[in-house]
Design a protein around this motif. Structure first.
Motif, PDB file in Angstrom:
ATOM      1  N   LEU A 107       0.820  -1.208   0.000  1.00 32.91           N
ATOM      2  CA  LEU A 107       0.000   0.000   0.000  1.00 32.91           C
ATOM      3  C   LEU A 107       0.858   1.264   0.000  1.00 32.91           C
ATOM      4  CD1 LEU A 107      -2.915   0.926  -0.052  1.00 32.91           C
ATOM      5  CD2 LEU A 107      -2.921   0.863   2.447  1.00 32.91           C
ATOM      6  N   VAL A 108       1.921   1.272   0.784  1.00 31.89           N
ATOM      7  CA  VAL A 108       2.812   2.433   0.824  1.00 31.89           C
ATOM      8  C   VAL A 108       3.449   2.648  -0.548  1.00 31.89           C
ATOM      9  CG1 VAL A 108       4.985   3.310   1.796  1.00 31.89           C
ATOM     10  CG2 VAL A 108       3.244   2.307   3.310  1.00 31.89           C
ATOM     11  N   MET A 109       3.934   1.580  -1.164  1.00 36.40           N
ATOM     12  CA  MET A 109       4.548   1.699  -2.489  1.00 36.40           C
ATOM     13  C   MET A 109       3.534   2.128  -3.542  1.00 36.40           C
ATOM     14  SD  MET A 109       7.071  -1.507  -2.876  1.00 36.40           S
ATOM     15  CE  MET A 109       8.558  -1.675  -1.923  1.00 36.40           C
ATOM     16  N   TYR A 110       2.346   1.576  -3.478  1.00 40.75           N
ATOM     17  CA  TYR A 110       1.289   1.904  -4.443  1.00 40.75           C
ATOM     18  C   TYR A 110       0.942   3.388  -4.370  1.00 40.75           C
ATOM     19  CZ  TYR A 110      -3.291   1.730  -6.722  1.00 40.75           C
ATOM     20  OH  TYR A 110      -4.363   1.965  -7.544  1.00 40.75           O
ATOM     21  N   VAL A 111       0.770   3.887  -3.165  1.00 42.03           N
ATOM     22  CA  VAL A 111       0.454   5.304  -2.977  1.00 42.03           C
ATOM     23  C   VAL A 111       1.630   6.170  -3.430  1.00 42.03           C
ATOM     24  CG1 VAL A 111      -0.009   7.099  -1.252  1.00 42.03           C
ATOM     25  CG2 VAL A 111      -1.285   4.944  -1.182  1.00 42.03           C
ATOM     26  N   ALA A 112       2.851   5.790  -3.069  1.00 46.57           N
ATOM     27  CA  ALA A 112       4.038   6.560  -3.468  1.00 46.57           C
ATOM     28  C   ALA A 112       4.133   6.637  -4.991  1.00 46.57           C
ATOM     29  CB  ALA A 112       5.303   5.932  -2.883  1.00 46.57           C
ATOM     30  N   TYR A 113       3.888   5.514  -5.656  1.00 49.99           N
ATOM     31  CA  TYR A 113       3.933   5.509  -7.125  1.00 49.99           C
ATOM     32  C   TYR A 113       2.911   6.491  -7.691  1.00 49.99           C
ATOM     33  CZ  TYR A 113       3.091   4.142 -11.926  1.00 49.99           C
ATOM     34  OH  TYR A 113       2.907   4.177 -13.284  1.00 49.99           O
ATOM     35  N   HIS A 114       1.683   6.418  -7.197  1.00 51.71           N
ATOM     36  CA  HIS A 114       0.627   7.269  -7.749  1.00 51.71           C
ATOM     37  C   HIS A 114       0.762   8.734  -7.357  1.00 51.71           C
ATOM     38  CE1 HIS A 114      -1.680   4.440 -10.056  1.00 51.71           C
ATOM     39  NE2 HIS A 114      -1.425   3.550  -9.122  1.00 51.71           N
ATOM     40  N   MET A 115       1.540   9.012  -6.326  1.00 47.70           N
ATOM     41  CA  MET A 115       1.799  10.409  -5.955  1.00 47.70           C
ATOM     42  C   MET A 115       2.896  11.033  -6.818  1.00 47.70           C
ATOM     43  SD  MET A 115       1.416  10.359  -1.811  1.00 47.70           S
ATOM     44  CE  MET A 115       1.566  12.137  -1.632  1.00 47.70           C
ATOM     45  N   THR A 116       3.634  10.189  -7.523  1.00 48.27           N
ATOM     46  CA  THR A 116       4.728  10.689  -8.347  1.00 48.27           C
ATOM     47  C   THR A 116       4.543  10.405  -9.833  1.00 48.27           C
ATOM     48  OG1 THR A 116       6.018   8.651  -8.123  1.00 48.27           O
ATOM     49  CG2 THR A 116       6.371  10.368  -6.449  1.00 48.27           C
ATOM     50  N   SER A 117       3.521   9.660 -10.184  1.00 51.27           N
ATOM     51  CA  SER A 117       3.345   9.233 -11.568  1.00 51.27           C
ATOM     52  C   SER A 117       1.887   9.360 -11.980  1.00 51.27           C
ATOM     53  CB  SER A 117       3.765   7.768 -11.730  1.00 51.27           C
ATOM     54  OG  SER A 117       5.061   7.560 -11.220  1.00 51.27           O
ATOM     55  N   ASP A 118       1.669   9.611 -13.261  1.00 51.30           N
ATOM     56  CA  ASP A 118       0.310   9.613 -13.781  1.00 51.30           C
ATOM     57  C   ASP A 118      -0.179   8.173 -13.890  1.00 51.30           C
ATOM     58  OD1 ASP A 118       0.209  12.387 -14.073  1.00 51.30           O
ATOM     59  OD2 ASP A 118       1.130  12.300 -16.073  1.00 51.30           O
ATOM     60  N   SER A 119      -1.486   7.998 -13.749  1.00 52.24           N
ATOM     61  CA  SER A 119      -2.066   6.667 -13.901  1.00 52.24           C
ATOM     62  C   SER A 119      -1.861   6.178 -15.327  1.00 52.24           C
ATOM     63  CB  SER A 119      -3.556   6.686 -13.580  1.00 52.24           C
ATOM     64  OG  SER A 119      -3.751   6.895 -12.207  1.00 52.24           O
ATOM     65  N   THR A 120      -1.606   4.906 -15.456  1.00 53.81           N
ATOM     66  CA  THR A 120      -1.418   4.290 -16.765  1.00 53.81           C
ATOM     67  C   THR A 120      -2.771   3.854 -17.298  1.00 53.81           C
ATOM     68  OG1 THR A 120       0.771   3.529 -16.112  1.00 53.81           O
ATOM     69  CG2 THR A 120      -0.251   2.395 -17.986  1.00 53.81           C
ATOM     70  N   LYS A 121      -3.032   4.191 -18.536  1.00 54.88           N
ATOM     71  CA  LYS A 121      -4.282   3.803 -19.185  1.00 54.88           C
ATOM     72  C   LYS A 121      -4.107   2.433 -19.840  1.00 54.88           C
ATOM     73  CE  LYS A 121      -6.352   7.852 -18.585  1.00 54.88           C
ATOM     74  NZ  LYS A 121      -6.474   8.058 -17.177  1.00 54.88           N
ATOM     75  N   ILE A 123      -3.605  -7.779 -12.776  1.00 55.68           N
ATOM     76  CA  ILE A 123      -3.759  -6.400 -13.272  1.00 55.68           C
ATOM     77  C   ILE A 123      -2.414  -5.852 -13.732  1.00 55.68           C
ATOM     78  CG2 ILE A 123      -4.246  -4.020 -12.537  1.00 55.68           C
ATOM     79  CD1 ILE A 123      -6.443  -5.363 -10.675  1.00 55.68           C
ATOM     80  N   TYR A 124      -1.379  -6.070 -12.935  1.00 56.56           N
ATOM     81  CA  TYR A 124      -0.046  -5.594 -13.323  1.00 56.56           C
ATOM     82  C   TYR A 124       0.387  -6.224 -14.649  1.00 56.56           C
ATOM     83  CZ  TYR A 124       4.896  -5.097 -13.844  1.00 56.56           C
ATOM     84  OH  TYR A 124       6.123  -4.840 -14.386  1.00 56.56           O
ATOM     85  N   ILE A 125       0.214  -7.524 -14.777  1.00 58.79           N
ATOM     86  CA  ILE A 125       0.624  -8.215 -16.003  1.00 58.79           C
ATOM     87  C   ILE A 125      -0.145  -7.670 -17.207  1.00 58.79           C
ATOM     88  CG2 ILE A 125       0.546 -10.450 -17.218  1.00 58.79           C
ATOM     89  CD1 ILE A 125       1.182 -11.738 -14.422  1.00 58.79           C
ATOM     90  N   MET A 126      -1.439  -7.416 -17.006  1.00 57.56           N
ATOM     91  CA  MET A 126      -2.256  -6.939 -18.124  1.00 57.56           C
ATOM     92  C   MET A 126      -1.935  -5.498 -18.527  1.00 57.56           C
ATOM     93  SD  MET A 126      -5.972  -8.659 -17.367  1.00 57.56           S
ATOM     94  CE  MET A 126      -6.653  -8.349 -19.003  1.00 57.56           C
ATOM     95  N   ILE A 127      -1.573  -4.663 -17.557  1.00 54.50           N
ATOM     96  CA  ILE A 127      -1.335  -3.242 -17.863  1.00 54.50           C
ATOM     97  C   ILE A 127       0.141  -2.928 -18.119  1.00 54.50           C
ATOM     98  CG2 ILE A 127      -1.016  -2.316 -15.518  1.00 54.50           C
ATOM     99  CD1 ILE A 127      -2.982  -0.033 -16.456  1.00 54.50           C
ATOM    100  N   SER A 128       1.037  -3.833 -17.760  1.00 53.20           N
ATOM    101  CA  SER A 128       2.477  -3.534 -17.877  1.00 53.20           C
ATOM    102  C   SER A 128       2.936  -3.158 -19.284  1.00 53.20           C
ATOM    103  CB  SER A 128       3.317  -4.689 -17.317  1.00 53.20           C
ATOM    104  OG  SER A 128       3.109  -5.859 -18.040  1.00 53.20           O
ATOM    105  N   PRO A 129       2.352  -3.690 -20.345  1.00 50.72           N
ATOM    106  CA  PRO A 129       2.798  -3.234 -21.680  1.00 50.72           C
ATOM    107  C   PRO A 129       2.496  -1.766 -21.955  1.00 50.72           C
ATOM    108  CG  PRO A 129       1.567  -5.294 -21.862  1.00 50.72           C
ATOM    109  CD  PRO A 129       1.416  -4.803 -20.449  1.00 50.72           C
ATOM    110  N   TYR A 130       1.627  -1.155 -21.145  1.00 53.50           N
ATOM    111  CA  TYR A 130       1.193   0.213 -21.401  1.00 53.50           C
ATOM    112  C   TYR A 130       1.876   1.240 -20.514  1.00 53.50           C
ATOM    113  CZ  TYR A 130      -2.110  -2.682 -23.782  1.00 53.50           C
ATOM    114  OH  TYR A 130      -2.667  -3.647 -24.587  1.00 53.50           O
TER     115      TYR A 130
END
Length: 178
Positions: free
Chosen positions: A90-104, A169-176
């Motif tokens: 959860l900490v890593m997930y939040v940190a990622y989204h606080m520094t990066s745009d969401s991936t479509k 979800i990660y595997i499915m979105i990782s190419p994007y």
């Protein structure tokens, strides 16, 4: 039979369980919308927190096996580790989204609907599972084992689903990812 002492032990944790069950999703939602300016995106985090999700799923399986084999100490240690893995995720997930745009997600057709079904159920169940995990844990640490067993039968599949679908979800979105 309900031991009055166990009920009192359970009840002293109820406020904390309610507070955490409400606060965690709200704080995550708020932080999800906060972008830290002038910070390098933490784009290396998604594979790490996906791995932590996978590790959590494996730990949950081993914890189930441990308790089926009546190895209480191993079960307790594994479950505590699974909780800490979820916190680190959860900490890593939040940190990622606080520094990066969401991936479509860029998939099309049926795979797009599958992805969004998995994503939506994952998000909803990740919120729903919080009080289940906390109640299950409290019932274990207060030695209210019969009630612990009852709720664990609900908590385990919910938590396992959330952990496994996090990896999917990660595997499915990782190419994007950019």
């Amino acid at each position: 039979m309900n031991d009055p002492e166990k009920i009192l032990d359970d009840k002293k944790y109820n406020k904390l369980i309610v507070i955490l069950s409400v606060a965690i999703p709200i704080v995550v939602a708020i932080l999800f919308g906060v972008k830290i300016p002038n910070v390098e995106p933490l784009s290396f985090l998604p594979p790490i927190y996906a791995t932590i999700n996978g590790l959590t799923a494996i730990i949950l399986i081993f914890a189930l096996i441990a308790i089926k084999n009546k190895n209480l100490v191993l079960h307790e240690n594994l479950m505590t580790t699974a909780i800490w893995c979820s916190v680190v995720f959860l900490v890593m997930y939040v940190a990622y989204h606080m520094t990066s745009d969401s991936t479509k997600f860029g998939g099309e057709g049926v795979v797009k609907y599958i992805y969004y079904f998995i994503l939506i159920t994952h998000i909803l169940l990740s919120i729903i599972v919080i009080p289940f995990v906390l109640i299950t844990y409290v019932r274990a640490i207060t030695n209210n084992i019969e009630k612990h067993k009852k709720i664990a039968k609900i908590t385990f599949p919910l938590w396992f689903y959330v952990a496994v679908t996090g990896v999917i979800i990660y595997i499915m979105i990782s190419p994007y990812y950019v």
